[in-house]
Each structure stands twice: as C-alpha cells, then as structure tokens.
Write an enzyme that holds these catalytic residues in place. Sequence first.
Site, PDB file in Angstrom:
ATOM      1  N   ASN A 163       0.730  -1.275   0.020  1.00 16.03           N
ATOM      2  CA  ASN A 163      -0.052   0.064   0.091  1.00 16.03           C
ATOM      3  C   ASN A 163       1.019   1.268   0.061  1.00 16.03           C
ATOM      4  O   ASN A 163       1.547   1.304   1.038  1.00 16.03           O
ATOM      5  CB  ASN A 163      -0.990  -0.093   1.244  1.00 16.03           C
ATOM      6  CG  ASN A 163      -1.696   1.161   1.513  1.00 16.03           C
ATOM      7  OD1 ASN A 163      -1.762   2.057   0.360  1.00 16.03           O
ATOM      8  ND2 ASN A 163      -2.218   1.430   2.690  1.00 16.03           N
ATOM      9  N   LYS A 194      -0.037   4.031  -0.115  1.00 16.70           N
ATOM     10  CA  LYS A 194      -0.747   5.463   0.364  1.00 16.70           C
ATOM     11  C   LYS A 194      -0.458   6.777  -0.610  1.00 16.70           C
ATOM     12  O   LYS A 194      -0.634   6.418  -1.581  1.00 16.70           O
ATOM     13  CB  LYS A 194      -0.211   5.800   1.906  1.00 16.70           C
ATOM     14  CG  LYS A 194      -0.162   4.355   2.607  1.00 16.70           C
ATOM     15  CD  LYS A 194       0.143   4.620   4.199  1.00 16.70           C
ATOM     16  CE  LYS A 194       0.209   3.172   4.887  1.00 16.70           C
ATOM     17  NZ  LYS A 194       0.264   3.324   6.159  1.00 16.70           N
ATOM     18  N   HIS A 218      -9.248   0.581   5.488  1.00 23.23           N
ATOM     19  CA  HIS A 218      -7.788   0.795   6.077  1.00 23.23           C
ATOM     20  C   HIS A 218      -8.162   1.719   7.152  1.00 23.23           C
ATOM     21  O   HIS A 218      -9.242   2.601   7.318  1.00 23.23           O
ATOM     22  CB  HIS A 218      -6.893   1.400   5.006  1.00 23.23           C
ATOM     23  CG  HIS A 218      -5.560   1.350   5.460  1.00 23.23           C
ATOM     24  ND1 HIS A 218      -5.259   2.421   6.437  1.00 23.23           N
ATOM     25  CD2 HIS A 218      -4.492   0.925   5.401  1.00 23.23           C
ATOM     26  CE1 HIS A 218      -3.825   2.279   6.749  1.00 23.23           C
ATOM     27  NE2 HIS A 218      -3.576   1.006   6.134  1.00 23.23           N
ATOM     28  N   GLU A 264      -6.561   4.064   8.536  1.00 29.31           N
ATOM     29  CA  GLU A 264      -6.529   5.512   8.204  1.00 29.31           C
ATOM     30  C   GLU A 264      -7.542   6.026   7.641  1.00 29.31           C
ATOM     31  O   GLU A 264      -8.145   7.233   7.927  1.00 29.31           O
ATOM     32  CB  GLU A 264      -5.067   5.981   7.404  1.00 29.31           C
ATOM     33  CG  GLU A 264      -4.027   5.492   7.887  1.00 29.31           C
ATOM     34  CD  GLU A 264      -2.931   5.378   7.003  1.00 29.31           C
ATOM     35  OE1 GLU A 264      -2.806   5.320   5.762  1.00 29.31           O
ATOM     36  OE2 GLU A 264      -1.808   4.816   7.419  1.00 29.31           O
ATOM     37  N   GLU A 319      -4.814  -5.690  10.605  1.00 28.17           N
ATOM     38  CA  GLU A 319      -3.828  -4.790  11.091  1.00 28.17           C
ATOM     39  C   GLU A 319      -4.062  -3.877  12.151  1.00 28.17           C
ATOM     40  O   GLU A 319      -4.903  -3.116  12.236  1.00 28.17           O
ATOM     41  CB  GLU A 319      -4.059  -3.814   9.909  1.00 28.17           C
ATOM     42  CG  GLU A 319      -3.645  -4.127   8.482  1.00 28.17           C
ATOM     43  CD  GLU A 319      -3.014  -3.079   7.583  1.00 28.17           C
ATOM     44  OE1 GLU A 319      -2.015  -3.138   6.802  1.00 28.17           O
ATOM     45  OE2 GLU A 319      -4.035  -2.029   7.304  1.00 28.17           O
ATOM     46  N   GLY A 343       3.169   1.338  10.874  1.00 27.02           N
ATOM     47  CA  GLY A 343       4.157   2.564  10.700  1.00 27.02           C
ATOM     48  C   GLY A 343       4.747   2.979  11.933  1.00 27.02           C
ATOM     49  O   GLY A 343       5.496   3.916  12.176  1.00 27.02           O
ATOM     50  N   SER A 380       3.740  -2.872  10.222  1.00 24.36           N
ATOM     51  CA  SER A 380       5.282  -2.820  10.497  1.00 24.36           C
ATOM     52  C   SER A 380       6.113  -4.168   9.930  1.00 24.36           C
ATOM     53  O   SER A 380       6.802  -4.638  10.602  1.00 24.36           O
ATOM     54  CB  SER A 380       5.610  -2.543  11.922  1.00 24.36           C
ATOM     55  OG  SER A 380       5.369  -1.227  12.174  1.00 24.36           O
TER      56      SER A 380
HETATM   57  C1  PEP Z   1      -0.394  -0.125   6.334  1.00 23.46           C
HETATM   58  O1  PEP Z   1      -0.631   1.361   5.907  1.00 23.46           O
HETATM   59  O2  PEP Z   1      -1.280  -0.950   5.836  1.00 23.46           O
HETATM   60  C2  PEP Z   1       0.680  -0.673   6.910  1.00 23.46           C
HETATM   61  C3  PEP Z   1       0.797  -1.910   7.185  1.00 23.46           C
HETATM   62  O3  PEP Z   1       1.877   0.213   7.049  1.00 23.46           O
HETATM   63  P1  PEP Z   1       3.483  -0.252   7.480  1.00 23.46           P
HETATM   64  O4  PEP Z   1       3.804  -1.527   6.908  1.00 23.46           O
HETATM   65  O5  PEP Z   1       3.942   1.017   7.320  1.00 23.46           O
HETATM   66  O6  PEP Z   1       3.266  -0.433   8.941  1.00 23.46           O
END
Ligand code: PEP
Length: 245
Positions: A8, A10, A90, A92, A160, A166, A205
């Site tokens: 992703n 973003k 997601h 966010e 997630e 992040g 992460s």
């Molecule tokens: C995400 O935004 O779906 C995500 C998993 O980000 P990151 O891998 O940077 O933690």
Amino acid sequence: MRKIAAGNWKMNGTSSNLSEITLLADRHPKSDVEILICPPATLLGNASRLPGSITIGAQNCHTSQSGAHTGEISAQMIAELGAKYVIIGHSERRANNGETDNIVKKKAMVVQKEGLTPIVCIGESLKQRENGQTIAIIKEQLNGSLSSDAAKSPIVIAYEPVWAIGTGHIPSMSEISKVHEFCRKQLQKRFGDIAVRIPLLYGGSVKGSNAAEIFALKNVNGALVGGASLKADDFSQIVKALEDA
Ligand code: PEP
C-alpha cells in the site's frame, strides 16, 4: 490458496516511482505469490500497463458507481484502469474519513460487483488492546464489514492492529496467531467451508527482517505492507520470505 504480498503506497509516488514496480517484476518474474502494488489512484492506469507479473490495486473507492460525489472514484473506474483489487476500510480511512463497518461493507459489495477483489482491513486500536478488547473488536468489525454474500466472490481480509501501522511495533507471534485463528473460525462459522479459501493477511510494520517468522504462522496467508513496499529492494525481501514460507 495463492499467498498475497500486497503493498500500500498510500499518498506516495508519482510517475517516476513506477520504475520500482518494474524492478520488482524483474526480481520475481515467475512467482507463486500474488504480488500486488496499490499505488495512488493517479498511477493506476500506467501501473496496470507495465509489463511483468505485478498485479495492481487501488486504495479506496466510493460506495456508488457514479453520481454527484465530487473528487471520488468508483470501483467501475478502477476496473477500467486495469486494477484487480481495492483496499477497503484501511484504519487511516476509518479514523480520518469516518468510515464505519457499514460503509466498508457497502464498498466491499460494489468492489465485488465490479469483479474486483476487496481487501477488507480490520484491527484494534492500542487502547482497545490494552483494555483486552482485541477479539471483541475483531469480531465486531469482521461481522459488520462483510455482507452475507461476501464469501461468494473473491475477498481478502487484512488484520492490521492500528498501533502497529508505521510504528515499528508488532504483536507477538502468538498474538498474531490467536487473531488469525479467530478470524478463520469466525469466517467458517458464518460462511461455511468456503471460508477456508479466504486469504488472511497480516499488516503492521512488516519488514524483511520479521517477515519469515510472521509467514511461518498458521492462517497467515500473506501481508499488507505500507512503508516497506515503496522500494522494490525492501518489498522484494518480503515477497521472497513469502515465496519461501
Ligand atoms: C499499512 O498502512 O497498511 C501498513 C501496514 O503500514 P506499515 O507497513 O508501514 O506499518
């Protein structure tokens, strides 16, 4: 079931970054893993036209196919650009755009109607985890974000934990296992045997250094990756770990 390594991007990337997709395709010319990149909507068309084995997906769509929704993009438009998946719900978007389980469910339905595969994201916040609510939240989001017909067409679930996105922090392997096992059982309870074919991704992460131990877990069928998907060098390590799992 084919394993999935989904990236992703973003709100990152302009046309100069398309070379990362080409590089990734060169690294994995014949993978048994579905390698998916979800760039910003502006890059969907050009990314889909690139030669190579990388599948392209979008990061969001509207609940309607068309209409007076200034600035929005529909699943139909995404399909026309050649994308095959759409990330839905997601954390966010749930946090910043007020997306409820019901909105997520509607979006997943329009995505499937268009012949695309939704990747439905669920996950608890840090506060919910600290209050011991993880499984209750997962159950609520899983039930509320999927329609009764959800398993009749391809669909993917991404677990997630919001606090892992992040941050560089991830749950313990037994915690990831517990949630994924719960998701599998819950999906089977609701949809029957067909649910064994629904890929369950872990996200939050994931990096080259932790991917192998995550992919060794039962019921983890791949990953949804943010930061480490932007560069082919980094993402390729995760894809490799999934190929070897
Ligand atoms: C995400 O935004 O779906 C995500 C998993 O980000 P990151 O891998 O940077 O933690």
